[in-house]
Design a protein around this motif. Structure first.
Motif, PDB file in Angstrom:
ATOM      1  N   SER A  11       0.812  -1.215   0.000  1.00 47.34           N
ATOM      2  CA  SER A  11       0.000   0.000   0.000  1.00 47.34           C
ATOM      3  C   SER A  11       0.848   1.269   0.000  1.00 47.34           C
ATOM      4  N   SER A  12       2.136   1.132   0.301  1.00 46.51           N
ATOM      5  CA  SER A  12       3.049   2.270   0.243  1.00 46.51           C
ATOM      6  C   SER A  12       4.423   1.753  -0.139  1.00 46.51           C
ATOM      7  N   THR A  13       5.352   2.663  -0.426  1.00 48.19           N
ATOM      8  CA  THR A  13       6.696   2.258  -0.845  1.00 48.19           C
ATOM      9  C   THR A  13       7.696   2.474   0.280  1.00 48.19           C
ATOM     10  N   SER A  14       8.334   1.387   0.697  1.00 45.05           N
ATOM     11  CA  SER A  14       9.362   1.448   1.735  1.00 45.05           C
ATOM     12  C   SER A  14      10.724   1.752   1.123  1.00 45.05           C
ATOM     13  N   LEU A  15      11.663   2.118   1.972  1.00 47.70           N
ATOM     14  CA  LEU A  15      13.025   2.411   1.537  1.00 47.70           C
ATOM     15  C   LEU A  15      14.006   1.437   2.181  1.00 47.70           C
ATOM     16  N   LYS A  16      14.808   0.797   1.350  1.00 46.72           N
ATOM     17  CA  LYS A  16      15.889  -0.057   1.824  1.00 46.72           C
ATOM     18  C   LYS A  16      17.213   0.550   1.368  1.00 46.72           C
ATOM     19  N   ILE A  17      18.106   0.765   2.298  1.00 42.67           N
ATOM     20  CA  ILE A  17      19.441   1.249   1.982  1.00 42.67           C
ATOM     21  C   ILE A  17      20.387   0.063   2.097  1.00 42.67           C
ATOM     22  N   CYS A  18      21.030  -0.279   0.996  1.00 44.92           N
ATOM     23  CA  CYS A  18      21.810  -1.508   0.938  1.00 44.92           C
ATOM     24  C   CYS A  18      23.314  -1.232   0.907  1.00 44.92           C
ATOM     25  N   GLY A  19      24.075  -2.205   1.385  1.00 44.16           N
ATOM     26  CA  GLY A  19      25.529  -2.096   1.362  1.00 44.16           C
ATOM     27  C   GLY A  19      26.095  -1.337   2.538  1.00 44.16           C
ATOM     28  N   ILE A  20      25.499  -1.532   3.714  1.00 47.27           N
ATOM     29  CA  ILE A  20      25.981  -0.864   4.925  1.00 47.27           C
ATOM     30  C   ILE A  20      27.269  -1.541   5.388  1.00 47.27           C
ATOM     31  N   THR A  21      28.288  -0.760   5.667  1.00 48.00           N
ATOM     32  CA  THR A  21      29.556  -1.334   6.147  1.00 48.00           C
ATOM     33  C   THR A  21      29.982  -0.771   7.493  1.00 48.00           C
ATOM     34  N   GLN A  22      29.324   0.285   7.958  1.00 52.64           N
ATOM     35  CA  GLN A  22      29.741   0.945   9.198  1.00 52.64           C
ATOM     36  C   GLN A  22      28.648   0.843  10.260  1.00 52.64           C
ATOM     37  N   PRO A  23      28.950   0.273  11.414  1.00 49.50           N
ATOM     38  CA  PRO A  23      27.945   0.124  12.467  1.00 49.50           C
ATOM     39  C   PRO A  23      27.271   1.443  12.846  1.00 49.50           C
ATOM     40  N   GLU A  24      28.048   2.508  12.927  1.00 49.49           N
ATOM     41  CA  GLU A  24      27.472   3.793  13.326  1.00 49.49           C
ATOM     42  C   GLU A  24      26.457   4.277  12.295  1.00 49.49           C
ATOM     43  N   GLN A  25      26.756   4.064  11.022  1.00 46.67           N
ATOM     44  CA  GLN A  25      25.801   4.486   9.996  1.00 46.67           C
ATOM     45  C   GLN A  25      24.539   3.633  10.036  1.00 46.67           C
ATOM     46  N   ALA A  26      24.682   2.357  10.344  1.00 45.99           N
ATOM     47  CA  ALA A  26      23.501   1.502  10.480  1.00 45.99           C
ATOM     48  C   ALA A  26      22.579   2.055  11.561  1.00 45.99           C
ATOM     49  N   LYS A  27      23.148   2.475  12.677  1.00 44.83           N
ATOM     50  CA  LYS A  27      22.360   3.036  13.768  1.00 44.83           C
ATOM     51  C   LYS A  27      21.737   4.367  13.367  1.00 44.83           C
ATOM     52  N   GLN A  28      22.502   5.189  12.636  1.00 41.96           N
ATOM     53  CA  GLN A  28      21.960   6.475  12.188  1.00 41.96           C
ATOM     54  C   GLN A  28      20.786   6.280  11.231  1.00 41.96           C
ATOM     55  N   LEU A  29      20.884   5.309  10.348  1.00 39.87           N
ATOM     56  CA  LEU A  29      19.795   5.035   9.410  1.00 39.87           C
ATOM     57  C   LEU A  29      18.549   4.560  10.150  1.00 39.87           C
ATOM     58  N   ALA A  30      18.752   3.733  11.171  1.00 39.34           N
ATOM     59  CA  ALA A  30      17.612   3.300  11.984  1.00 39.34           C
ATOM     60  C   ALA A  30      16.990   4.495  12.697  1.00 39.34           C
ATOM     61  N   ASP A  31      17.833   5.382  13.219  1.00 38.14           N
ATOM     62  CA  ASP A  31      17.336   6.594  13.887  1.00 38.14           C
ATOM     63  C   ASP A  31      16.530   7.465  12.925  1.00 38.14           C
ATOM     64  N   MET A  32      16.913   7.457  11.647  1.00 41.40           N
ATOM     65  CA  MET A  32      16.214   8.258  10.639  1.00 41.40           C
ATOM     66  C   MET A  32      14.898   7.631  10.214  1.00 41.40           C
ATOM     67  N   GLY A  33      14.665   6.403  10.634  1.00 41.50           N
ATOM     68  CA  GLY A  33      13.420   5.737  10.258  1.00 41.50           C
ATOM     69  C   GLY A  33      13.481   5.009   8.931  1.00 41.50           C
ATOM     70  N   VAL A  34      14.686   4.719   8.451  1.00 45.39           N
ATOM     71  CA  VAL A  34      14.808   3.939   7.214  1.00 45.39           C
ATOM     72  C   VAL A  34      14.194   2.566   7.453  1.00 45.39           C
ATOM     73  N   ASP A  35      13.378   2.119   6.518  1.00 42.84           N
ATOM     74  CA  ASP A  35      12.591   0.902   6.721  1.00 42.84           C
ATOM     75  C   ASP A  35      13.456  -0.356   6.815  1.00 42.84           C
ATOM     76  N   ALA A  36      14.537  -0.408   6.039  1.00 43.51           N
ATOM     77  CA  ALA A  36      15.384  -1.599   6.043  1.00 43.51           C
ATOM     78  C   ALA A  36      16.799  -1.232   5.648  1.00 43.51           C
ATOM     79  N   ILE A  37      17.747  -2.002   6.170  1.00 42.05           N
ATOM     80  CA  ILE A  37      19.144  -1.868   5.756  1.00 42.05           C
ATOM     81  C   ILE A  37      19.621  -3.211   5.224  1.00 42.05           C
TER      82      ILE A  37
END
Length: 219
Positions: A11-37
């Motif tokens: 019913s809506s379009t989610s966002l997946k950010i792929c190719g995460i290599t840095q733990p801190e960036q993974a946490k920042q993306l989660a904080d931003m509300g990114v649907d999936a990494i």
């Protein structure tokens, strides 16, 4: 709370950010509300992250974002182990895996995505045999398996989606903040999957680009 169901909801379009290599960036993306990494476990990828390194931070992100493990022709023991350990929520098979390869995952009720490089309409002839929770349509990249930053002919995706309206489609390949809104408007995929289009360098995410992608999807 992030869930596979909401991530793949058509019913809506989610966002997946792929190719995460840095733990801190993974946490920042989660904080931003990114649907999936997406974490790439293919050793030949320029965005590769070793499973032991991923295990140090992925458990902390449980419920905050959907954690997708990306595998290319891997020994099935690795994705099975990571799923059973709860290190990832969803496996993504991005290589030359056969329907027989995924049978153990079907037998155990473990969720997975099958990726297909779309060269022409015939590329999608056998995708239903995988019985995957979703299909990821990407630009063909023999020997590289994605992350090229190039788009394929979206008309093939549109035709497939019209023929199979109940199957969630993840659109990948050459998506950027500049064309993401067009992709959503013309195709309405369940998910937009972005790697190079959200980076300053391979594996290093540009959070400004991620924010622009989020705005494009919500416009």
């Amino acid at each position: 709370m992030a869930s596979i169901e909401s991530f793949l909801d058509q019913s809506s379009t989610s966002l997946k950010i792929c190719g995460i290599t840095q733990p801190e960036q993974a946490k920042q993306l989660a904080d931003m509300g990114v649907d999936a990494i997406g974490i790439n476990f293919w050793p030949h990828s320029k965005r590769y992250l070793a499973p032991d390194a991923a295990r140090t931070f992925l458990p902390d992100l449980s419920g905050r974002t959907v954690r997708v493990g990306v595998f290319v022709n891997a020994d099935p023991a690795l994705p099975l182990q990571l799923l059973e350990q709860g290190a990832i929520d969803l496996a993504q098979f991005h290589g030359d895996e056969t329907p027989e390869y995924v049978q153990p995952f079907l037998d155990q009720g473990l969720p997975f995505i099958k990726a297909i490089g779309v060269k022409n309409a015939a590329s999608l002839d056998h995708i239903l045999a995988y019985q995957s929770d979703a299909v990821l349509l990407d630009t063909p990249a023999p020997g590289v398996y994605g992350g090229t930053g190039e788009a394929f002919d979206w008309n093939h995706a549109k035709s497939f989606m019209l023929e199979h309206p109940g199957l969630p489609v993840i659109l990948a390949g050459g998506i950027t903040p500049e064309n993401a809104s067009e992709a959503v408007r013309t195709l309405h995929p369940a998910v937009i999957d972005v790697a190079s289009g959200a980076e300053s360098a391979p594996g290093i995410k540009d959070l400004d680009k991620v924010s622009r992608l989020q705005k494009a999807l919500s416009a």
